[in-house]
Design a protein around this motif. Structure first.
Motif, short mmCIF file in Angstrom:
data_model
loop_
_atom_site.label_atom_id
_atom_site.label_comp_id
_atom_site.label_asym_id
_atom_site.label_seq_id
_atom_site.Cartn_x
_atom_site.Cartn_y
_atom_site.Cartn_z
N ARG A 28 0.86 -1.20 0.00
CA ARG A 28 0.00 0.00 0.00
C ARG A 28 0.89 1.24 0.00
O ARG A 28 1.14 1.82 -1.04
N GLY A 29 1.33 1.70 1.13
CA GLY A 29 2.29 2.79 1.21
C GLY A 29 1.70 4.18 1.31
O GLY A 29 0.50 4.40 1.18
N TRP A 30 2.59 5.13 1.56
CA TRP A 30 2.18 6.48 1.89
C TRP A 30 1.40 7.14 0.76
O TRP A 30 0.44 7.87 1.01
N ALA A 31 1.81 6.92 -0.50
CA ALA A 31 1.13 7.60 -1.61
C ALA A 31 -0.30 7.12 -1.74
O ALA A 31 -1.23 7.92 -1.98
N GLN A 32 -0.51 5.81 -1.59
CA GLN A 32 -1.87 5.29 -1.67
C GLN A 32 -2.71 5.74 -0.49
O GLN A 32 -3.90 6.07 -0.64
N LEU A 33 -2.11 5.76 0.71
CA LEU A 33 -2.82 6.28 1.89
C LEU A 33 -3.23 7.73 1.66
O LEU A 33 -4.34 8.14 2.02
N LEU A 34 -2.35 8.50 1.05
CA LEU A 34 -2.66 9.90 0.77
C LEU A 34 -3.79 10.01 -0.25
O LEU A 34 -4.71 10.82 -0.08
N ALA A 35 -3.73 9.19 -1.29
CA ALA A 35 -4.79 9.22 -2.31
C ALA A 35 -6.14 8.88 -1.69
O ALA A 35 -7.17 9.49 -2.01
N GLU A 36 -6.15 7.89 -0.79
CA GLU A 36 -7.40 7.51 -0.13
C GLU A 36 -7.91 8.64 0.74
O GLU A 36 -9.14 8.87 0.81
N ALA A 37 -7.00 9.38 1.39
CA ALA A 37 -7.43 10.51 2.22
C ALA A 37 -8.00 11.63 1.35
O ALA A 37 -9.04 12.22 1.68
N ILE A 38 -7.34 11.94 0.25
CA ILE A 38 -7.86 12.96 -0.67
C ILE A 38 -9.24 12.56 -1.16
O ILE A 38 -10.14 13.39 -1.32
N SER A 179 7.93 1.46 7.88
CA SER A 179 6.89 0.56 8.38
C SER A 179 5.53 1.17 8.03
O SER A 179 5.45 2.27 7.47
N GLU A 180 4.45 0.46 8.39
CA GLU A 180 3.13 1.07 8.18
C GLU A 180 3.06 2.41 8.90
O GLU A 180 2.57 3.40 8.34
N LEU A 181 3.58 2.46 10.14
CA LEU A 181 3.57 3.72 10.88
C LEU A 181 4.37 4.79 10.15
O LEU A 181 3.96 5.95 10.07
N GLY A 182 5.53 4.40 9.60
CA GLY A 182 6.34 5.35 8.85
C GLY A 182 5.63 5.84 7.60
O GLY A 182 5.67 7.04 7.27
N HIS A 183 4.98 4.92 6.87
CA HIS A 183 4.23 5.33 5.69
C HIS A 183 3.10 6.29 6.07
O HIS A 183 2.83 7.26 5.34
N ARG A 184 2.43 6.01 7.17
CA ARG A 184 1.35 6.90 7.60
C ARG A 184 1.88 8.28 7.98
O ARG A 184 1.26 9.30 7.69
N MET A 185 3.05 8.32 8.61
CA MET A 185 3.66 9.61 8.94
C MET A 185 3.98 10.38 7.67
O MET A 185 3.71 11.59 7.58
N LEU A 186 4.56 9.70 6.68
CA LEU A 186 4.88 10.38 5.42
C LEU A 186 3.62 10.89 4.73
O LEU A 186 3.60 12.02 4.21
#
Length: 256
Positions: A28-38, A179-186
């Motif tokens: 998944r990763g930070w970019a996908q987490l960001l896209a989901e938030a947007i 980590s997942e936590l690191g990706h979420r922070m990014l």
């Protein structure tokens, strides 16, 4: 920015493709987490082009055209650490490729996000002989990204200034990837930059949602991924370190 369709393209290497943040559907990763938030506030078209192991030249050759074709309003360009860890290190070529990528994305109208890298040798715990060349290369890479920022007015995530970046829990067991936590922070840090530019959406959750890896999974990662990677980096960096040590010795002897 209005609540129109937001096209987001993520260019880069393993960090942006999500390695270190596994889900049943893959990385998944930070970019996908960001896209989901947007996507909580805007329609989103997310194009994840980042590939594990990619160098800056790989991004220009294999990702840039698809990114431009996606017509992104937001694009991330986070790549270069693989270059810094290889014998093929070529700062002049890296500069040319990064400037070309940034210019093409700016010309398309994208709001571009780049980075200033932290000292990853501290996360990896590399010995001084290997840490010195890698640290010097990261410094050169950051100088190139600073030039990209100056020329193209991009948003820049400065990881050097984040006190959390060196925390052990921010990194996966291999210490190579967040980590997942690191990706979420990014994802949250980049989200804050976009919020400040007027793209309003709730930031991604900070809390992890997947179970930590098991001892067996960590052991497999160590044998299959980490040990071979360290072997390759020693072969890549040790000759440079030996030459630099010899050069410094000659300078010291001459000064004496």
């Amino acid at each position: 920015m209005s609540r129109d369709l937001i096209r987001f393209a993520a260019l880069g290497d393993s960090a942006s493709c999500g390695v270190g943040d596994p889900t049943p559907d893959g990385w998944r990763g930070w970019a996908q987490l960001l896209a989901e938030a947007i996507g909580q506030e805007h329609p989103v078209s997310f194009c994840k082009l980042a590939v594990a192991g990619a160098t800056v030249a790989d991004v220009r050759r294999a990702q840039l055209a698809d990114a431009v074709a996606h017509q992104p309003r937001v694009a991330s360009l986070v790549v270069g650490l693989n270059d810094a860890m290889r014998a093929s290190w070529d700062p002049a070529g890296i500069r040319e490729d990064l400037l070309e990528c940034a210019a093409a994305l700016e010309a398309q109208g994208a709001l571009l996000v780049t980075v200033q890298f932290h000292d990853h040798t501290k996360v990896l715990g590399l010995p001084g002989l290997l840490a010195r060349p890698m640290r010097a290369r990261i410094g050169e890479l950051n100088a190139i990204y600073a030039e990209v920022h100056e020329r193209h007015g991009v948003l820049q995530l400065d990881l050097r200034a984040d006190p959390l970046i060196q925390a052990r829990e921010m990194w996966a067991f291999d210490r190579l990837h967040p980590s997942e936590l690191g990706h979420r922070m990014l994802a949250r840090r980049v989200g804050e930059l976009l919020n400040a530019e007027g793209l309003r959406f709730p930031l991604p959750l900070a809390a992890c949602t997947t179970a930590p890896s098991t001892r067996r999974e960590r052991a497999r990662t160590l044998v299959v991924d980490v040990a071979p990677w360290l072997g390759r980096r020693v072969r890549d960096l040790a000759p440079w370190a030996a030459r630099e040590t010899a050069r410094r010795t000659r300078v010291a002897l001459h000064a004496a």
